[in-house]
Design a protein around this motif. Structure first.
Motif, PDB file in Angstrom:
ATOM      1  N   SER A 134       0.830  -1.199   0.000  1.00 14.49           N
ATOM      2  CA  SER A 134       0.000   0.000   0.000  1.00 14.49           C
ATOM      3  C   SER A 134       0.868   1.254   0.000  1.00 14.49           C
ATOM      4  CB  SER A 134      -0.890   0.021   1.240  1.00 14.49           C
ATOM      5  OG  SER A 134      -1.780  -1.048   1.215  1.00 14.49           O
ATOM      6  N   GLU A 135       0.315   2.312  -0.592  1.00 11.43           N
ATOM      7  CA  GLU A 135       1.022   3.585  -0.632  1.00 11.43           C
ATOM      8  C   GLU A 135       0.975   4.255   0.730  1.00 11.43           C
ATOM      9  OE1 GLU A 135       0.514   7.846  -2.820  1.00 11.43           O
ATOM     10  OE2 GLU A 135       0.057   6.051  -3.959  1.00 11.43           O
ATOM     11  N   LEU A 136       2.090   4.806   1.160  1.00  9.60           N
ATOM     12  CA  LEU A 136       2.171   5.529   2.423  1.00  9.60           C
ATOM     13  C   LEU A 136       2.015   7.016   2.177  1.00  9.60           C
ATOM     14  CD1 LEU A 136       5.225   3.635   3.947  1.00  9.60           C
ATOM     15  CD2 LEU A 136       2.842   3.418   4.656  1.00  9.60           C
ATOM     16  N   LYS A 137       1.227   7.660   3.016  1.00  5.73           N
ATOM     17  CA  LYS A 137       1.073   9.112   2.934  1.00  5.73           C
ATOM     18  C   LYS A 137       2.355   9.779   3.424  1.00  5.73           C
ATOM     19  CE  LYS A 137      -3.915   9.311   3.672  1.00  5.73           C
ATOM     20  NZ  LYS A 137      -4.977   9.849   4.546  1.00  5.73           N
ATOM     21  N   PRO A 138       2.591  11.044   3.042  1.00  2.96           N
ATOM     22  CA  PRO A 138       3.750  11.774   3.575  1.00  2.96           C
ATOM     23  C   PRO A 138       3.625  11.929   5.086  1.00  2.96           C
ATOM     24  CG  PRO A 138       2.717  12.976   1.773  1.00  2.96           C
ATOM     25  CD  PRO A 138       1.814  11.841   2.112  1.00  2.96           C
ATOM     26  N   CYS A 139       4.717  12.232   5.722  1.00  3.34           N
ATOM     27  CA  CYS A 139       4.745  12.435   7.170  1.00  3.34           C
ATOM     28  C   CYS A 139       3.775  13.563   7.548  1.00  3.34           C
ATOM     29  CB  CYS A 139       6.150  12.799   7.622  1.00  3.34           C
ATOM     30  SG  CYS A 139       6.274  13.148   9.397  1.00  3.34           S
ATOM     31  N   PRO A 140       2.931  13.347   8.567  1.00 11.69           N
ATOM     32  CA  PRO A 140       1.983  14.390   8.961  1.00 11.69           C
ATOM     33  C   PRO A 140       2.653  15.561   9.683  1.00 11.69           C
ATOM     34  CG  PRO A 140       1.820  12.534  10.446  1.00 11.69           C
ATOM     35  CD  PRO A 140       2.765  12.136   9.357  1.00 11.69           C
ATOM     36  N   PHE A 141       3.911  15.409  10.064  1.00 15.65           N
ATOM     37  CA  PHE A 141       4.609  16.458  10.803  1.00 15.65           C
ATOM     38  C   PHE A 141       5.514  17.302   9.912  1.00 15.65           C
ATOM     39  CE2 PHE A 141       3.693  13.027  13.772  1.00 15.65           C
ATOM     40  CZ  PHE A 141       2.881  13.714  14.660  1.00 15.65           C
ATOM     41  N   CYS A 142       6.290  16.647   9.039  1.00 16.58           N
ATOM     42  CA  CYS A 142       7.240  17.413   8.221  1.00 16.58           C
ATOM     43  C   CYS A 142       7.009  17.263   6.724  1.00 16.58           C
ATOM     44  CB  CYS A 142       8.665  17.006   8.574  1.00 16.58           C
ATOM     45  SG  CYS A 142       9.146  15.383   7.928  1.00 16.58           S
ATOM     46  N   GLY A 143       6.130  16.339   6.323  1.00 16.62           N
ATOM     47  CA  GLY A 143       5.868  16.118   4.904  1.00 16.62           C
ATOM     48  C   GLY A 143       6.860  15.197   4.222  1.00 16.62           C
ATOM     49  N   GLY A 144       7.785  14.640   4.988  1.00 18.62           N
ATOM     50  CA  GLY A 144       8.797  13.751   4.422  1.00 18.62           C
ATOM     51  C   GLY A 144       8.242  12.427   3.953  1.00 18.62           C
ATOM     52  N   ASN A 145       9.058  11.696   3.211  1.00 19.00           N
ATOM     53  CA  ASN A 145       8.676  10.379   2.714  1.00 19.00           C
ATOM     54  C   ASN A 145       8.729   9.358   3.840  1.00 19.00           C
ATOM     55  OD1 ASN A 145       8.311  11.200   0.043  1.00 19.00           O
ATOM     56  ND2 ASN A 145      10.474  10.924  -0.419  1.00 19.00           N
ATOM     57  N   CYS A 172       9.336   8.068   9.209  1.00 18.45           N
ATOM     58  CA  CYS A 172       9.645   9.170   8.307  1.00 18.45           C
ATOM     59  C   CYS A 172      11.153   9.217   8.073  1.00 18.45           C
ATOM     60  CB  CYS A 172       9.171  10.497   8.911  1.00 18.45           C
ATOM     61  SG  CYS A 172       9.668  11.930   7.920  1.00 18.45           S
ATOM     62  N   ALA A 173      11.545   9.355   6.823  1.00 21.52           N
ATOM     63  CA  ALA A 173      12.966   9.399   6.472  1.00 21.52           C
ATOM     64  C   ALA A 173      13.622  10.722   6.862  1.00 21.52           C
ATOM     65  CB  ALA A 173      13.137   9.156   4.978  1.00 21.52           C
ATOM     66  N   ILE A 174      12.822  11.754   7.183  1.00 22.05           N
ATOM     67  CA  ILE A 174      13.385  13.066   7.507  1.00 22.05           C
ATOM     68  C   ILE A 174      13.419  13.313   9.018  1.00 22.05           C
ATOM     69  CG2 ILE A 174      13.096  15.553   7.199  1.00 22.05           C
ATOM     70  CD1 ILE A 174      12.868  14.956   4.369  1.00 22.05           C
ATOM     71  N   CYS A 175      12.238  13.236   9.662  1.00 22.80           N
ATOM     72  CA  CYS A 175      12.185  13.576  11.093  1.00 22.80           C
ATOM     73  C   CYS A 175      12.180  12.342  12.000  1.00 22.80           C
ATOM     74  CB  CYS A 175      10.991  14.480  11.403  1.00 22.80           C
ATOM     75  SG  CYS A 175       9.385  13.669  11.289  1.00 22.80           S
ATOM     76  N   ASP A 179      -2.167   2.524  10.455  1.00 28.41           N
ATOM     77  CA  ASP A 179      -1.884   3.485  11.523  1.00 28.41           C
ATOM     78  C   ASP A 179      -1.216   4.737  10.972  1.00 28.41           C
ATOM     79  OD1 ASP A 179      -2.927   1.718  13.370  1.00 28.41           O
ATOM     80  OD2 ASP A 179      -0.980   1.110  14.189  1.00 28.41           O
ATOM     81  N   TRP A 180      -0.238   4.560  10.101  1.00 27.18           N
ATOM     82  CA  TRP A 180       0.493   5.694   9.538  1.00 27.18           C
ATOM     83  C   TRP A 180      -0.414   6.576   8.684  1.00 27.18           C
ATOM     84  CZ3 TRP A 180       5.041   7.970  10.302  1.00 27.18           C
ATOM     85  CH2 TRP A 180       5.444   8.941   9.386  1.00 27.18           C
ATOM     86  N   ASN A 181      -1.254   5.947   7.888  1.00 25.16           N
ATOM     87  CA  ASN A 181      -2.091   6.688   6.956  1.00 25.16           C
ATOM     88  C   ASN A 181      -3.333   7.303   7.591  1.00 25.16           C
ATOM     89  OD1 ASN A 181      -0.415   6.344   4.750  1.00 25.16           O
ATOM     90  ND2 ASN A 181      -1.415   4.469   4.103  1.00 25.16           N
ATOM     91  N   THR A 182      -3.613   6.989   8.845  1.00 26.14           N
ATOM     92  CA  THR A 182      -4.782   7.544   9.525  1.00 26.14           C
ATOM     93  C   THR A 182      -4.472   8.981   9.933  1.00 26.14           C
ATOM     94  OG1 THR A 182      -5.447   5.390  10.318  1.00 26.14           O
ATOM     95  CG2 THR A 182      -6.328   7.291  11.481  1.00 26.14           C
ATOM     96  N   ARG A 183      -5.356   9.882   9.538  1.00 26.49           N
ATOM     97  CA  ARG A 183      -5.184  11.299   9.849  1.00 26.49           C
ATOM     98  C   ARG A 183      -6.415  11.818  10.569  1.00 26.49           C
ATOM     99  NH1 ARG A 183      -0.679  10.059   8.136  1.00 26.49           N
ATOM    100  NH2 ARG A 183       0.531  11.255   6.662  1.00 26.49           N
TER     101      ARG A 183
END
Length: 70
Positions: free
Chosen positions: A2-13, A29-32, A48-52
């Motif tokens: 499944s596709e993962l949404k960007p990080c909800p905090f920094c927008g990272g992959n 998150c690869a950034i934060c 869990d990750w994709n739930t906003r």
């Protein structure tokens, strides 16, 4: 996978990883480096990750705060 949404905090992959603990998965998150809890099921950590939060409610609350600041 499944596709993962960007990080909800920094927008990272985000990346799905298997932990060094027998068969557990997590998304990070690869950034934060924020991450989900570890779980035996890959689908669970993806969900869990994709739930906003409901963005419309957040936008409404932000408008109310901005009005109070004026």
């Amino acid at each position: 996978m499944s596709e993962l949404k960007p990080c909800p905090f920094c927008g990272g992959n985000a990346e799905i990883n298997d932990s060094e603990i027998d068969g557990y998965w997590y998304v990070e998150c690869a950034i934060c480096f924020v991450q989900t809890a570890h779980d035996l099921h890959k689908e669970t950590v993806i969900e869990d990750w994709n739930t906003r939060a409901d963005e419309s409610k957040l936008t409404e609350a932000l408008k109310r705060v901005e009005e109070l600041e004026d």
